[in-house]
Design an enzyme around this catalytic site. Structure first.
Site, PDB file in Angstrom:
ATOM      1  N   VAL A  58       6.349   3.482  -5.601  1.00 21.04           N
ATOM      2  CA  VAL A  58       5.790   2.674  -4.527  1.00 21.04           C
ATOM      3  C   VAL A  58       4.745   1.675  -5.015  1.00 21.04           C
ATOM      4  O   VAL A  58       4.414   0.728  -4.296  1.00 21.04           O
ATOM      5  CB  VAL A  58       5.195   3.601  -3.437  1.00 21.04           C
ATOM      6  CG1 VAL A  58       3.852   4.180  -3.868  1.00 21.04           C
ATOM      7  CG2 VAL A  58       5.075   2.885  -2.109  1.00 21.04           C
ATOM      8  N   TYR A  59       4.223   1.838  -6.229  1.00 26.02           N
ATOM      9  CA  TYR A  59       3.227   0.891  -6.735  1.00 26.02           C
ATOM     10  C   TYR A  59       3.869  -0.479  -6.914  1.00 26.02           C
ATOM     11  O   TYR A  59       4.744  -0.659  -7.769  1.00 26.02           O
ATOM     12  CB  TYR A  59       2.640   1.355  -8.072  1.00 26.02           C
ATOM     13  CG  TYR A  59       1.851   2.647  -8.027  1.00 26.02           C
ATOM     14  CD1 TYR A  59       1.414   3.205  -6.830  1.00 26.02           C
ATOM     15  CD2 TYR A  59       1.540   3.323  -9.203  1.00 26.02           C
ATOM     16  CE1 TYR A  59       0.691   4.383  -6.797  1.00 26.02           C
ATOM     17  CE2 TYR A  59       0.821   4.507  -9.181  1.00 26.02           C
ATOM     18  CZ  TYR A  59       0.404   5.038  -7.976  1.00 26.02           C
ATOM     19  OH  TYR A  59      -0.304   6.218  -7.966  1.00 26.02           O
ATOM     20  N   SER A  60       3.419  -1.430  -6.109  1.00 29.07           N
ATOM     21  CA  SER A  60       3.957  -2.797  -6.146  1.00 29.07           C
ATOM     22  C   SER A  60       5.482  -2.801  -6.019  1.00 29.07           C
ATOM     23  O   SER A  60       6.173  -3.601  -6.646  1.00 29.07           O
ATOM     24  CB  SER A  60       3.512  -3.542  -7.411  1.00 29.07           C
ATOM     25  OG  SER A  60       2.110  -3.728  -7.409  1.00 29.07           O
ATOM     26  N   GLN A  61       5.981  -1.865  -5.195  1.00 30.15           N
ATOM     27  CA  GLN A  61       7.413  -1.785  -4.894  1.00 30.15           C
ATOM     28  C   GLN A  61       8.284  -1.760  -6.158  1.00 30.15           C
ATOM     29  O   GLN A  61       9.285  -2.456  -6.273  1.00 30.15           O
ATOM     30  CB  GLN A  61       7.828  -2.935  -3.982  1.00 30.15           C
ATOM     31  CG  GLN A  61       7.328  -2.806  -2.555  1.00 30.15           C
ATOM     32  CD  GLN A  61       7.995  -1.632  -1.827  1.00 30.15           C
ATOM     33  OE1 GLN A  61       9.174  -1.688  -1.492  1.00 30.15           O
ATOM     34  NE2 GLN A  61       7.229  -0.578  -1.575  1.00 30.15           N
TER      35      GLN A  61
END
Length: 346
Positions: free
Chosen positions: A60-63
């Protein structure tokens, strides 16, 4: 750099772990940092040179961009995959669809393939459930993780941001069904926020789980630059005051940290990190950075040795207030203080 076993496994990880939430800087995570490939390469190089062998990221970090940059940095530096313990996570939204989030078998199976592709690797050393999903049965989640271990896509599994009872329930299901168990817990923990000591720390000790600490500086609060509620321009907490910190308790902690830092010729942040490294229940502390000087400062915390008196001082100003049933358990434990173990009869 010292190394600790991850839970009840034979896998050893460095006591400091490079966090990559600052990599990418897109969407929700833009306020955390916008580290691009060249700087990510430099941060990873400095970490490895300091003895760090542990990297933590999340889909989920920066998609997904953080995973992509992390994997590319490993390749750019020519590191052997076996040199790195690579951890990532799954649970958060990765699309607009109703099934593009959560801890369902469907989402886990889809996302592990995507993470492996972005990281450019054939296995993930530690795959962690990023949060609790009340709509998915725990049994479904742990069965999916066990399948990934058996398939070789994942070596070990862990969990983040769950309550103690939820973790114990998952461990019980895994034990009953003969499934791979959680080996680690990733939780928020700082000298200014010791909440996990009430339930999580005793549970982890009883079950042999390792503790990975996220946001060890309370979102920059323990750098000291936000004293008295100061608004520091583009600082992270000026944008989003997270994690929350009790300002009264926080100021007392900073008052105690500052003279100790001066005595060691260290920064306040280094002493706050060193306090964590002195806690026996901590396996690895995740440090992230947007700049090289920030990372260098954090890495130097591994060299700060606090005295027993300094640890006692810091404990006194940061200790949690007593709550039930903790204070009753502590009182009744005295019933056994003077019991001498007798030899077996017969």
């Amino acid at each position: 750099m010292r190394y600790n076993p991850l839970g009840r496994t034979g896998l050893f990880v460095s006591e400091l772990c490079l966090g990559t939430m600052t990599f990418g800087g897109e969407g929700f995570f833009a306020y955390m940092g916008q580290v691009q490939q060249d700087m990510a390469d430099a941060l990873l190089r400095a970490s490895v040179e300091a003895g760090v062998n542990f990297i933590d990221t999340a889909n989920v970090y920066s998609q997904g961009l953080s995973e992509q940059i992390t994997g590319q940095a490993i390749r750019n530096l020519g590191l052997r995959r076996e040199e790195i313990v690579l951890a990532t996570k799954v649970m958060g939204p990765m699309g607009n669809g109703i099934n593009d989030r959560g801890n369902s078998r469907a989402h886990i199976m889809d996302q592990v393939k995507a993470s492996l592709a972005r990281l450019g690797t054939d296995h993930i050393d530690l795959y962690q459930i990023h949060g609790f999903d009340a709509l998915t049965p725990i049994e479904e989640t742990v069965r999916a993780l066990d399948d990934l271990v058996r398939q070789g896509h994942v070596r070990y599994v862990g969990v983040s941001n769950w309550a103690a009872w939820q973790i114990v329930k998952a461990l019980g299901i895994s034990e009953r069904l003969g499934l791979s168990k959680f080996q680690s817990v990733q939780s928020y923990y700082t000298i200014a926020g010791r909440d996990l000591e009430r339930e999580l720390v005793p549970m982890m000790a009883a079950e042999g789980l390792g503790l990975m600490v996220w946001s060890p500086l309370a979102g920059g609060y323990l750098s000291g630059k936000y004293r008295g509620g100061a608004d520091v321009g583009a600082g992270r907490r000026a944008t989003r005051p997270f994690p929350p910190v009790d300002p009264v308790r926080g100021e007392k902690v900073l008052d105690a940290l500052e003279p100790i830092a001066q005595a060691h010729g260290a920064s306040v942040a280094q002493v706050a990190l060193a306090w964590l490294l002195h806690q026996p229940h901590v396996t690895s502390v995740i440090v992230g950075a947007k700049r090289q000087d920030q990372l260098d400062d954090n890495l130097a915390a591994a060299n700060v040795a606090l005295t027993a008196d300094e640890l006692a001082t810091l404990d006194a100003v940061s200790r949690l207030p007593a709550e039930y049933p903790g204070w009753m358990t502590e009182l009744q434990a005295t019933y056994r203080d003077n019991v001498v173990k007798q030899p077996p009869r017969g």
